[in-house]
Scaffold this motif. Structure first.
Motif, PDB file in Angstrom:
ATOM      1  N   ARG A 261     150.956 143.976 152.688  1.00 38.48           N
ATOM      2  CA  ARG A 261     149.693 144.948 151.900  1.00 38.48           C
ATOM      3  C   ARG A 261     148.969 144.464 150.718  1.00 38.48           C
ATOM      4  O   ARG A 261     149.265 144.232 149.377  1.00 38.48           O
ATOM      5  CB  ARG A 261     149.730 146.236 151.923  1.00 38.48           C
ATOM      6  CG  ARG A 261     147.716 146.539 151.926  1.00 38.48           C
ATOM      7  CD  ARG A 261     147.883 148.123 152.634  1.00 38.48           C
ATOM      8  NE  ARG A 261     147.196 148.123 153.831  1.00 38.48           N
ATOM      9  CZ  ARG A 261     147.310 149.022 154.621  1.00 38.48           C
ATOM     10  NH1 ARG A 261     146.787 150.112 153.640  1.00 38.48           N
ATOM     11  NH2 ARG A 261     146.986 148.762 155.408  1.00 38.48           N
ATOM     12  N   VAL A 262     147.438 143.652 150.731  1.00 42.03           N
ATOM     13  CA  VAL A 262     147.564 142.882 149.228  1.00 42.03           C
ATOM     14  C   VAL A 262     145.476 143.247 149.154  1.00 42.03           C
ATOM     15  O   VAL A 262     144.850 143.159 150.078  1.00 42.03           O
ATOM     16  CB  VAL A 262     147.484 141.791 149.650  1.00 42.03           C
ATOM     17  CG1 VAL A 262     148.896 140.967 149.512  1.00 42.03           C
ATOM     18  CG2 VAL A 262     146.661 140.264 150.215  1.00 42.03           C
ATOM     19  N   SER A 263     144.746 143.559 148.154  1.00 39.64           N
ATOM     20  CA  SER A 263     143.364 143.061 148.698  1.00 39.64           C
ATOM     21  C   SER A 263     143.292 141.702 147.924  1.00 39.64           C
ATOM     22  O   SER A 263     143.669 141.235 147.508  1.00 39.64           O
ATOM     23  CB  SER A 263     143.138 143.638 146.176  1.00 39.64           C
ATOM     24  OG  SER A 263     143.600 145.206 146.449  1.00 39.64           O
ATOM     25  N   ARG A 264     141.868 141.702 148.716  1.00 36.12           N
ATOM     26  CA  ARG A 264     140.703 140.044 148.669  1.00 36.12           C
ATOM     27  C   ARG A 264     142.347 139.512 148.164  1.00 36.12           C
ATOM     28  O   ARG A 264     142.177 137.715 147.937  1.00 36.12           O
ATOM     29  CB  ARG A 264     140.690 140.651 147.120  1.00 36.12           C
ATOM     30  CG  ARG A 264     138.507 140.715 147.287  1.00 36.12           C
ATOM     31  CD  ARG A 264     138.413 140.348 146.248  1.00 36.12           C
ATOM     32  NE  ARG A 264     138.240 139.297 145.670  1.00 36.12           N
ATOM     33  CZ  ARG A 264     138.010 138.693 144.871  1.00 36.12           C
ATOM     34  NH1 ARG A 264     137.531 140.213 143.845  1.00 36.12           N
ATOM     35  NH2 ARG A 264     137.688 137.519 144.153  1.00 36.12           N
ATOM     36  N   LEU A 265     143.103 138.962 150.056  1.00 35.00           N
ATOM     37  CA  LEU A 265     143.726 138.063 150.857  1.00 35.00           C
ATOM     38  C   LEU A 265     142.243 136.528 150.611  1.00 35.00           C
ATOM     39  O   LEU A 265     141.871 136.594 151.483  1.00 35.00           O
ATOM     40  CB  LEU A 265     143.921 138.142 151.976  1.00 35.00           C
ATOM     41  CG  LEU A 265     145.059 137.215 152.566  1.00 35.00           C
ATOM     42  CD1 LEU A 265     146.324 137.274 151.432  1.00 35.00           C
ATOM     43  CD2 LEU A 265     145.203 137.312 153.621  1.00 35.00           C
ATOM     44  N   GLU A 266     143.727 135.667 149.734  1.00 29.34           N
ATOM     45  CA  GLU A 266     143.037 134.418 149.571  1.00 29.34           C
ATOM     46  C   GLU A 266     143.397 133.198 150.602  1.00 29.34           C
ATOM     47  O   GLU A 266     142.028 132.222 151.261  1.00 29.34           O
ATOM     48  CB  GLU A 266     142.875 134.175 147.986  1.00 29.34           C
ATOM     49  CG  GLU A 266     141.565 134.519 147.115  1.00 29.34           C
ATOM     50  CD  GLU A 266     140.915 134.552 146.128  1.00 29.34           C
ATOM     51  OE1 GLU A 266     141.923 133.258 145.512  1.00 29.34           O
ATOM     52  OE2 GLU A 266     140.558 134.906 145.124  1.00 29.34           O
ATOM     53  N   TYR A 267     144.635 133.021 150.522  1.00 30.94           N
ATOM     54  CA  TYR A 267     145.320 132.117 151.543  1.00 30.94           C
ATOM     55  C   TYR A 267     146.573 132.941 151.999  1.00 30.94           C
ATOM     56  O   TYR A 267     147.304 133.578 151.286  1.00 30.94           O
ATOM     57  CB  TYR A 267     144.644 131.204 151.200  1.00 30.94           C
ATOM     58  CG  TYR A 267     146.033 130.213 150.802  1.00 30.94           C
ATOM     59  CD1 TYR A 267     145.664 130.187 148.406  1.00 30.94           C
ATOM     60  CD2 TYR A 267     147.263 129.856 150.210  1.00 30.94           C
ATOM     61  CE1 TYR A 267     146.624 129.546 148.469  1.00 30.94           C
ATOM     62  CE2 TYR A 267     148.695 129.436 150.342  1.00 30.94           C
ATOM     63  CZ  TYR A 267     147.984 129.368 148.130  1.00 30.94           C
ATOM     64  OH  TYR A 267     148.570 129.038 147.840  1.00 30.94           O
ATOM     65  N   ILE A 268     147.254 132.367 153.043  1.00 29.16           N
ATOM     66  CA  ILE A 268     148.509 132.397 153.323  1.00 29.16           C
ATOM     67  C   ILE A 268     148.424 131.042 153.772  1.00 29.16           C
ATOM     68  O   ILE A 268     148.365 130.334 154.285  1.00 29.16           O
ATOM     69  CB  ILE A 268     148.523 132.962 154.925  1.00 29.16           C
ATOM     70  CG1 ILE A 268     148.104 134.782 154.932  1.00 29.16           C
ATOM     71  CG2 ILE A 268     149.869 133.218 155.131  1.00 29.16           C
ATOM     72  CD1 ILE A 268     147.563 135.887 156.400  1.00 29.16           C
ATOM     73  N   ASN A 269     150.279 130.998 153.422  1.00 29.55           N
ATOM     74  CA  ASN A 269     150.596 129.678 154.101  1.00 29.55           C
ATOM     75  C   ASN A 269     152.269 129.683 154.073  1.00 29.55           C
ATOM     76  O   ASN A 269     152.674 130.498 153.237  1.00 29.55           O
ATOM     77  CB  ASN A 269     150.216 128.533 152.876  1.00 29.55           C
ATOM     78  CG  ASN A 269     150.883 127.351 153.141  1.00 29.55           C
ATOM     79  OD1 ASN A 269     151.887 126.947 153.498  1.00 29.55           O
ATOM     80  ND2 ASN A 269     150.323 126.335 152.819  1.00 29.55           N
ATOM     81  N   ILE A 270     152.679 129.562 155.622  1.00 28.16           N
ATOM     82  CA  ILE A 270     153.868 129.034 156.406  1.00 28.16           C
ATOM     83  C   ILE A 270     154.931 127.611 155.504  1.00 28.16           C
ATOM     84  O   ILE A 270     153.486 127.194 156.324  1.00 28.16           O
ATOM     85  CB  ILE A 270     153.981 129.854 157.385  1.00 28.16           C
ATOM     86  CG1 ILE A 270     156.179 129.617 157.694  1.00 28.16           C
ATOM     87  CG2 ILE A 270     153.957 129.564 158.101  1.00 28.16           C
ATOM     88  CD1 ILE A 270     156.167 130.931 158.688  1.00 28.16           C
ATOM     89  N   ASN A 271     155.464 127.564 155.464  1.00 29.27           N
ATOM     90  CA  ASN A 271     156.154 126.460 155.371  1.00 29.27           C
ATOM     91  C   ASN A 271     156.320 125.597 156.633  1.00 29.27           C
ATOM     92  O   ASN A 271     156.579 126.242 157.419  1.00 29.27           O
ATOM     93  CB  ASN A 271     157.291 125.678 153.726  1.00 29.27           C
ATOM     94  CG  ASN A 271     158.267 127.003 154.628  1.00 29.27           C
ATOM     95  OD1 ASN A 271     158.321 127.665 155.309  1.00 29.27           O
ATOM     96  ND2 ASN A 271     159.812 126.351 154.234  1.00 29.27           N
ATOM     97  N   ASP A 272     156.732 124.370 156.407  1.00 31.21           N
ATOM     98  CA  ASP A 272     156.752 123.381 158.040  1.00 31.21           C
ATOM     99  C   ASP A 272     158.125 123.833 158.779  1.00 31.21           C
ATOM    100  O   ASP A 272     158.641 124.419 160.166  1.00 31.21           O
ATOM    101  CB  ASP A 272     157.844 122.168 157.389  1.00 31.21           C
ATOM    102  CG  ASP A 272     155.989 121.470 157.472  1.00 31.21           C
ATOM    103  OD1 ASP A 272     154.362 121.815 157.130  1.00 31.21           O
ATOM    104  OD2 ASP A 272     156.071 120.326 156.858  1.00 31.21           O
TER     105      ASP A 272
END
Length: 183
Positions: free
Chosen positions: A78-89
């Motif tokens: 749980r995070v404040s102000r999520l800016e991005y998410i990335n899942i690797n290949d």
């Protein structure tokens, strides 16, 4: 795989009281900068249960193996102000960037979640991140920090950090950069 029955992923992506004009840039930036699905389409990471208030926005980050459609999703953070998410290949490393102090404009940390070991790692902490990019395998991060030793808003340092190694400063006074390939 578009055959068979669809699977609902999110429960409440945005609350009903969220107005369309609020934070439009923030949300479009999140969705434009993020990668939610592994290369083979079997692993997915996504935001959900977004709570918006006057002074803070919190978001839960979930991971789901689409081969196990009946299994409950795994809540990563749980995070404040999520800016991005990335899942690797490969779908085994989830990287996310979130603001840790809302009083500071860009005070964000970059964290990584290892799906196999269920370990959460702070890749870069106590840094003011201006930008960050990942290699496709998720093991190398390129990022820019604002120089905390000067009051000059235009003083940025460019770093590269490989998992398990110390960060390496590439250059200073960097205003912009582009990653051509993973290496």
């Amino acid at each position: 795989d578009f055959s068979g029955k669809p699977v609902q992923i999110t429960k409440e992506l945005l609350p009903r009281e969220y107005r369309e004009d609020e934070g439009r840039f923030t949300w479009s930036y999140l969705y434009n900068e993020s990668n939610f699905i592994s290369k083979d389409g079997k692993m997915i990471v996504y935001p959900d249960n977004i709570t918006v208030s006057e002074d803070n926005t919190t978001t839960d980050i979930y991971f789901r193996n689409m081969n196990k459609k009946d299994a409950e999703p795994i809540k990563i953070a749980r995070v404040s102000r999520l800016e991005y998410i990335n899942i690797n290949d490969e779908g085994n490393l989830v990287t996310y960037k979130a603001v840790v102090d809302n009083s500071l404009r860009n005070n964000a940390v970059l964290c990584q979640y290892d799906v196999k070991s269920e370990e959460k790692i702070k890749l870069i902490s106590d840094e003011v991140l201006n930008s960050a990019d990942l290699s496709t395998d998720g093991n190398i991060v390129y990022y820019v920090t604002q120089d905390s030793e000067t009051d000059n808003d235009n003083k940025y340092n460019f770093y590269i950090k490989e998992n398990g190694k110390d960060k390496e400063k590439i250059d200073s006074s960097v205003m912009n950069y582009s990653i051509i390939s993973d290496y």
